[in-house]
Each structure stands twice: as C-alpha cells, then as structure tokens.
Enzyme design. Structure first.
Site, PDB file in Angstrom:
ATOM      1  N   ASN A  71       0.832  -1.214   0.000  1.00 21.69           N
ATOM      2  CA  ASN A  71       0.000   0.000   0.000  1.00 21.69           C
ATOM      3  C   ASN A  71       0.856   1.249   0.000  1.00 21.69           C
ATOM      4  OD1 ASN A  71       0.489  -0.931   2.685  1.00 21.69           O
ATOM      5  ND2 ASN A  71      -1.204   0.254   3.499  1.00 21.69           N
ATOM      6  N   GLU A  73       0.406   5.233   0.610  1.00 19.65           N
ATOM      7  CA  GLU A  73      -0.504   6.259   1.113  1.00 19.65           C
ATOM      8  C   GLU A  73      -0.054   7.656   0.711  1.00 19.65           C
ATOM      9  OE1 GLU A  73      -1.102   5.426   5.295  1.00 19.65           O
ATOM     10  OE2 GLU A  73      -2.257   3.624   4.798  1.00 19.65           O
ATOM     11  N   CYS A  82      -4.211   0.837  -2.452  1.00 23.09           N
ATOM     12  CA  CYS A  82      -4.017  -0.432  -1.745  1.00 23.09           C
ATOM     13  C   CYS A  82      -2.909  -1.259  -2.411  1.00 23.09           C
ATOM     14  CB  CYS A  82      -5.287  -1.265  -1.787  1.00 23.09           C
ATOM     15  SG  CYS A  82      -6.648  -0.608  -0.823  1.00 23.09           S
ATOM     16  N   GLU A  84      -3.000  -4.402  -3.334  1.00 14.82           N
ATOM     17  CA  GLU A  84      -3.465  -5.257  -4.427  1.00 14.82           C
ATOM     18  C   GLU A  84      -3.494  -4.502  -5.754  1.00 14.82           C
ATOM     19  OE1 GLU A  84      -4.739  -4.789  -1.457  1.00 14.82           O
ATOM     20  OE2 GLU A  84      -6.011  -6.445  -0.802  1.00 14.82           O
ATOM     21  N   CYS A 122     -10.267  -4.966   0.200  1.00 22.89           N
ATOM     22  CA  CYS A 122     -11.379  -4.008   0.237  1.00 22.89           C
ATOM     23  C   CYS A 122     -12.245  -4.174  -1.011  1.00 22.89           C
ATOM     24  CB  CYS A 122     -10.839  -2.583   0.340  1.00 22.89           C
ATOM     25  SG  CYS A 122     -10.228  -1.917  -1.222  1.00 22.89           S
ATOM     26  N   CYS A 125     -10.666  -3.201  -4.389  1.00 27.73           N
ATOM     27  CA  CYS A 125      -9.681  -4.181  -4.873  1.00 27.73           C
ATOM     28  C   CYS A 125     -10.372  -5.429  -5.399  1.00 27.73           C
ATOM     29  CB  CYS A 125      -8.684  -4.541  -3.775  1.00 27.73           C
ATOM     30  SG  CYS A 125      -7.524  -3.200  -3.441  1.00 27.73           S
TER      31      CYS A 125
END
Ligand code: THU
Length: 170
Positions: A71, A73, A82, A84, A122, A125
């Site tokens: 991830n 940010e 994210c 993925e 999530c 994703c």
C-alpha cells in the site's frame, strides 16, 4: 454475454460462498509458502505513515514469475492506493497478456498483535481483481493472511463479490 444475475428479477435466492482456512504455513504447499513469504517481504516496504497499517501482496503469473506490491498512502488520503491494486495495475501495464494465477495478501497494523485476523481485500480491490479474472477468462486463487500465517483461500474473486458489476451492464 449473458448477464449473470438475470434471474434476480424472478426469484429469491441464497448465495453460498466457499472458502478454505489454513491454521498455519505448514498446511500450505510450496508455491503458496513462497507467495506468503514474498507478500510479507513486500509488506515491509509499504508506505503507510497515516494508517500505520501495512499490506503486502505477491502475484503469481502463468509464466511462473512473481511480482509484488504494497500500500502507498498519501497526505491527500484518497490519492493513496491499496497493495493489491498497486501490484495489479503494474502487472497489467507490463504483462497485459499474462494470466494471473494466484494473489496472496498479507496485512495488519505495523505493530502486529496475535489477535489481528487475516485481512480480506477491500471492495475496490475486489472489483479490480474481478476485472482481470473476467478478462483472462480464468479464475484467480486469492489468499489473504495475517502475520501469524493464518490464511483464508477462495478459488475465485466472485466468491467475495456475488453481485458484481461487469461490462455486460454497460
Ligand atoms: N489496504 C490495502 O492495501 N489493501 C486492502 O485490501 C485493505 C486496505 C490499505 C489501504 C490503506 O493504506 C491501509 O490499508 C488502511 O486502510
């Protein structure tokens, strides 16, 4: 292509999802163990100063290569991404014709405690993963795990997204 949920106009239905739970890495086969290790390594490089929650993933392609992501940010929170999707978009950009066989995700707070469960991807994703599963016309095995090596496996992204939106609705 036939819409998968056409029947939802006519009936009530229960959905069943199928998954497998592994108590620890001993229950995994060699390639799964390798993906778990690669995902953990990738997690070390996560850039997650805001959430303090680090996620790594490792993706096995049909040609045997493994690529990873984590991830990323941002101070402008929605600009982050994210693990993925960081991995998937890079893979699709560089290997657009290579099928994705497996994706292994490991996540949890930076300060990991014994109580942190395996973290499922999530919704965004799942939607991105599903796009590639449909594009390649072959299921992707998805594994998600914690730092204790507890693992949950599903054999298709559709297991986690029963009422999915796809191009047949466009
Ligand atoms: N995160 C992932 O990388 N993958 C997921 O599937 C769940 C959440 C990241 C996003 C954000 O950087 C942090 O975890 C906390 O939500």
């Amino acid at each position: 292509m036939l819409r998968p949920f056409l029947h939802y106009y006519f009936m009530k239905k229960d959905f069943q999802i199928n998954y497998e739970y592994f108590r620890n890495a001993d229950e995994l086969n060699d390639i799964e163990k390798k993906l778990l290790e690669k995902a953990k390594q990738a997690r070390e490089n996560a850039y997650s100063p805001y959430s303090q929650f680090s996620v790594g993933c490792a993706v096995l392609l049909e040609n045997g290569e493994i690529f990873s992501g984590n991830n990323q940010e941002n101070a402008a929170f929605p600009s982050g991404l994210c693990a993925e999707r960081t991995a998937l978009f890079w893979i699709s950009a560089n290997f657009p014709h290579e099928k994705i066989k497996k994706i292994f995700v490991v996540g949890g707070p930076k300060e990991f405690s014994e109580n942190n469960p395996p973290i499922p991807p999530c919704g965004a994703c799942r939607q991105s993963l599903l796009e590639y599963e449909i594009k390649q016309n072959e299921n992707i095995d998805l594994y998600f795990s914690n730092m204790n090596n507890e693992v949950v496996k599903v054999e298709s992204i559709k297991e986690l997204l029963p009422f999915y939106f796809d191009s047949t609705f466009l």
